[in-house]
Design a protein around this motif. Structure first.
Motif, PDB file in Angstrom:
ATOM      1  N   SER A  46       0.829  -1.201   0.000  1.00 50.68           N
ATOM      2  CA  SER A  46       0.000   0.000   0.000  1.00 50.68           C
ATOM      3  C   SER A  46       0.862   1.249   0.000  1.00 50.68           C
ATOM      4  CB  SER A  46      -0.917   0.017   1.228  1.00 50.68           C
ATOM      5  OG  SER A  46      -1.783  -1.070   1.223  1.00 50.68           O
ATOM      6  N   LYS A  47       1.871   1.275   0.837  1.00 51.57           N
ATOM      7  CA  LYS A  47       2.751   2.441   0.906  1.00 51.57           C
ATOM      8  C   LYS A  47       3.512   2.615  -0.400  1.00 51.57           C
ATOM      9  CE  LYS A  47       6.319   4.744   3.592  1.00 51.57           C
ATOM     10  NZ  LYS A  47       6.277   5.810   2.637  1.00 51.57           N
ATOM     11  N   ALA A  48       4.020   1.543  -0.962  1.00 53.87           N
ATOM     12  CA  ALA A  48       4.757   1.626  -2.222  1.00 53.87           C
ATOM     13  C   ALA A  48       3.864   2.150  -3.340  1.00 53.87           C
ATOM     14  CB  ALA A  48       5.325   0.256  -2.599  1.00 53.87           C
ATOM     15  N   ILE A 107      -0.631  16.428  -2.387  1.00 53.51           N
ATOM     16  CA  ILE A 107      -1.450  15.326  -1.902  1.00 53.51           C
ATOM     17  C   ILE A 107      -2.027  15.710  -0.542  1.00 53.51           C
ATOM     18  CG2 ILE A 107      -1.458  12.903  -1.196  1.00 53.51           C
ATOM     19  CD1 ILE A 107      -0.974  13.318  -4.199  1.00 53.51           C
ATOM     20  N   VAL A 108      -3.341  15.588  -0.419  1.00 48.75           N
ATOM     21  CA  VAL A 108      -4.018  15.871   0.836  1.00 48.75           C
ATOM     22  C   VAL A 108      -4.132  14.593   1.649  1.00 48.75           C
ATOM     23  CG1 VAL A 108      -6.154  16.714   1.894  1.00 48.75           C
ATOM     24  CG2 VAL A 108      -5.305  17.778  -0.207  1.00 48.75           C
ATOM     25  N   LYS A 149       1.977   9.347  -5.956  1.00 47.44           N
ATOM     26  CA  LYS A 149       2.445  10.704  -5.642  1.00 47.44           C
ATOM     27  C   LYS A 149       3.500  11.148  -6.647  1.00 47.44           C
ATOM     28  CE  LYS A 149       1.572  10.377  -0.691  1.00 47.44           C
ATOM     29  NZ  LYS A 149       2.180  10.334   0.647  1.00 47.44           N
ATOM     30  N   ASN A 150       4.451  10.273  -6.953  1.00 49.09           N
ATOM     31  CA  ASN A 150       5.492  10.600  -7.929  1.00 49.09           C
ATOM     32  C   ASN A 150       4.911  10.763  -9.328  1.00 49.09           C
ATOM     33  OD1 ASN A 150       7.526  10.568  -6.026  1.00 49.09           O
ATOM     34  ND2 ASN A 150       7.964   8.406  -6.328  1.00 49.09           N
ATOM     35  N   ASN A 151       3.929   9.935  -9.673  1.00 52.14           N
ATOM     36  CA  ASN A 151       3.302   9.955 -10.989  1.00 52.14           C
ATOM     37  C   ASN A 151       2.531  11.249 -11.231  1.00 52.14           C
ATOM     38  OD1 ASN A 151       2.258   9.203 -13.455  1.00 52.14           O
ATOM     39  ND2 ASN A 151       1.062   7.502 -12.693  1.00 52.14           N
TER      40      ASN A 151
END
Length: 104
Positions: free
Chosen positions: A33-35, A50-51, A41-43
């Motif tokens: 999930s974190k990955a 990001i909220v 976020k990077n994409n």
């Protein structure tokens, strides 16, 4: 060993194996999930703030391009061009690869 003792030992052993298996799946899900959310976020890029992000607590079987796969399903709320926007995503539960992301 009596039949009652054998049954008790079998139940205890089975419960222990199930608990270990569930723990491994839980830890793997948290890591995946974190990955996945980091990839999203990077994409989206540095101009997007990001909220919050969310991921369903269990893997889900979903149909992607005519194939049923186990996936992580979730979403991202972000600020983009001074507006709050949401994205929904599907990622492979096995590899973490982002399979689909849509702005909603």
């Amino acid at each position: 060993m009596s039949l009652k003792g054998l049954i008790k030992s079998t139940v205890v052993a089975t419960t222990a194996v199930a608990a270990v298996g569930a723990g491994v799946l839980y830890l793997t899900h948290q890591i995946d999930s974190k990955a996945v959310t980091d990839r999203i976020k990077n994409n989206l890029g540095s101009d997007v703030t990001i909220v919050t992000t969310w991921v369903e607590p269990m893997f889900q079987k979903v149909n992607v391009d005519g194939r049923d796969i186990w996936a992580l399903v979730g979403g991202v709320t972000a600020v983009q061009d001074d507006k709050e926007v949401q994205y929904h995503f599907i990622a492979s539960a096995l590899s973490g690869q982002l399979l689909d992301i849509k702005r909603v």
